[in-house]
Design an enzyme around this catalytic site. Structure first.
Site, mmCIF file in Angstrom:
data_model
loop_
_atom_site.group_PDB
_atom_site.id
_atom_site.type_symbol
_atom_site.label_atom_id
_atom_site.label_comp_id
_atom_site.label_asym_id
_atom_site.label_seq_id
_atom_site.Cartn_x
_atom_site.Cartn_y
_atom_site.Cartn_z
ATOM 1 N N PRO A 31 0.374 -1.475 -0.007
ATOM 2 C CA PRO A 31 -0.087 -0.029 -0.011
ATOM 3 C C PRO A 31 1.503 1.140 -0.107
ATOM 4 C CG PRO A 31 -0.020 -0.669 2.184
ATOM 5 C CD PRO A 31 0.813 -2.144 0.995
ATOM 6 N N GLU A 66 1.687 -8.321 8.928
ATOM 7 C CA GLU A 66 2.641 -6.892 8.382
ATOM 8 C C GLU A 66 3.031 -6.518 7.895
ATOM 9 O OE1 GLU A 66 0.654 -3.806 10.727
ATOM 10 O OE2 GLU A 66 -0.248 -5.789 11.392
ATOM 11 N N ARG A 112 -4.399 -8.744 -20.308
ATOM 12 C CA ARG A 112 -5.150 -7.856 -21.321
ATOM 13 C C ARG A 112 -4.036 -7.064 -22.163
ATOM 14 N NH1 ARG A 112 -10.783 -6.571 -20.551
ATOM 15 N NH2 ARG A 112 -10.910 -4.624 -21.948
ATOM 16 N N ASP A 161 -9.866 1.588 -24.418
ATOM 17 C CA ASP A 161 -9.864 1.595 -22.706
ATOM 18 C C ASP A 161 -9.799 2.682 -22.588
ATOM 19 O OD1 ASP A 161 -11.177 -1.297 -22.384
ATOM 20 O OD2 ASP A 161 -9.350 -2.567 -22.417
HETATM 21 N N1 SAH Z 1 1.246 -3.214 8.040
HETATM 22 C C1 SAH Z 1 0.908 -2.633 5.895
HETATM 23 C C2 SAH Z 1 0.119 -3.444 6.047
HETATM 24 C C3 SAH Z 1 0.251 -4.705 5.724
HETATM 25 S S1 SAH Z 1 -1.147 -5.268 4.507
HETATM 26 C C4 SAH Z 1 1.016 -1.067 6.073
HETATM 27 O O1 SAH Z 1 0.703 -0.008 6.647
HETATM 28 O O2 SAH Z 1 1.811 -0.097 4.680
HETATM 29 C C5 SAH Z 1 -0.004 -7.026 4.162
HETATM 30 C C6 SAH Z 1 -0.356 -7.427 2.665
HETATM 31 O O3 SAH Z 1 -1.013 -6.887 1.815
HETATM 32 C C7 SAH Z 1 1.604 -6.155 2.144
HETATM 33 O O4 SAH Z 1 2.596 -6.753 2.498
HETATM 34 C C8 SAH Z 1 1.138 -5.875 0.594
HETATM 35 O O5 SAH Z 1 1.314 -7.130 -0.022
HETATM 36 C C9 SAH Z 1 -0.835 -6.161 0.774
HETATM 37 N N2 SAH Z 1 -1.409 -5.170 0.356
HETATM 38 C C10 SAH Z 1 -2.185 -4.391 1.009
HETATM 39 N N3 SAH Z 1 -3.321 -3.595 0.685
HETATM 40 C C11 SAH Z 1 -2.058 -3.264 -0.560
HETATM 41 C C12 SAH Z 1 -2.178 -2.079 -1.367
HETATM 42 N N4 SAH Z 1 -3.429 -0.996 -2.052
HETATM 43 N N5 SAH Z 1 -1.616 -2.309 -2.820
HETATM 44 C C13 SAH Z 1 -1.086 -3.509 -2.950
HETATM 45 N N6 SAH Z 1 -0.553 -3.834 -1.940
HETATM 46 C C14 SAH Z 1 -1.585 -4.101 -0.382
#
Ligand code: SAH
Length: 224
Positions: free
Chosen positions: A87, A114, A152, A166
């Protein structure tokens, strides 16, 4: 292209083996290889995670299985670009999809819990990507989103004209689509689409695409 995916949950990936992605693999346009991180787990219990140094909630994916898995996967084929689902990465968009679709080989790494040991990210990850400003439980869904988007746009996966039309491909949203019947519940298909005048249809579609983009996503027009 070849897409390798490193995950603790390979069973989640069924959507990449149906519909357009399945056909693209049958046509040999793309190869998908799923790798279970557990295979590189440590010790008899094949441990892949542990609590964080410094304390706090949740588990962290261990650096060692991630390093070993990445080296082993790289050794199975040519050089690859390693992408981490996160994220915290830049938000994925169609421009990035077009760029990455030209890579011969990508490894998509799925975090979980995490997240993962930062040293793996520092040493092995070429690029991160996020699917939006919200947190999901694991990188699997994010990896599927990117893989599907990449498949795609592989030449031959779908009609080249559809890719061009698209949303986002040329900086605009797509125009609206209609199919039979010409009228349903009192709702008619726009007359111009029934007339067979291709120049007029093209012009109408372009206007609709522009209008929708202005109404719904003015940021796309400002940015370009
Ligand atoms: N504690 C971390 C979030 C962990 S969520 C933080 O706040 O940054 C667990 C996993 O889900 C992450 O390591 C990532 O691989 C995935 N993930 C969560 N949200 C995501 C998003 N918006 N985009 C891509 N991967 C995501």
């Amino acid at each position: 292209m070849r897409i390798d995916i490193l995950t603790l949950f390979p069973e989640i990936f069924a959507p990449l083996f149906a519909s357009i992605p399945a056909r693209a693999q049958e046509k040999g346009l793309v190869e998908i290889h799923l790798h279970n991180l557990r295979q590189w787990g440590i010790g008899r219990h094949r441990q892949v995670d542990d609590g964080p140094y410094g304390g706090g909630p949740g588990m962290v994916l261990l650096a060692e299985p991630l390093f070993n898995a990445t080296d082993a996967i790289e050794a199975q084929g040519g050089p690859m670009r390693t992408l981490l689902t996160s994220p915290q990465g830049p938000r994925l968009n169609q421009e990035t999809v077009f760029r990455l679709a030209k890579e011969p080989r990508l490894l998509l790494v799925c975090g979980h819990y995490e997240g993962l040991d930062e040293r793996y990210r520092d040493a092995k990850v070429d690029e991160e990507f996020s699917i939006g400003d919200y947190v999901i439980s694991g990188g699997e869904l994010a990896a599927m989103v990117l893989a599907d988007a990449l498949i795609r746009v592989q030449p031959g996966a779908i009609d080249a004209e559809s890719v061009r039309q698209d949303s986002f491909a040329e900086g605009l949203l797509d125009h609206p689509h209609y199919s039979r019947p010409a009228e349903i519940r009192g709702l008619r298909v726009p007359e111009v689409l029934l007339g067979g005048n291709h120049a007029a249809i093209e012009k109408w579609r372009r206007q609709q695409a522009l209008q929708r983009t202005r109404d719904r996503r003015p940021d796309l027009i400002k940015d370009s």
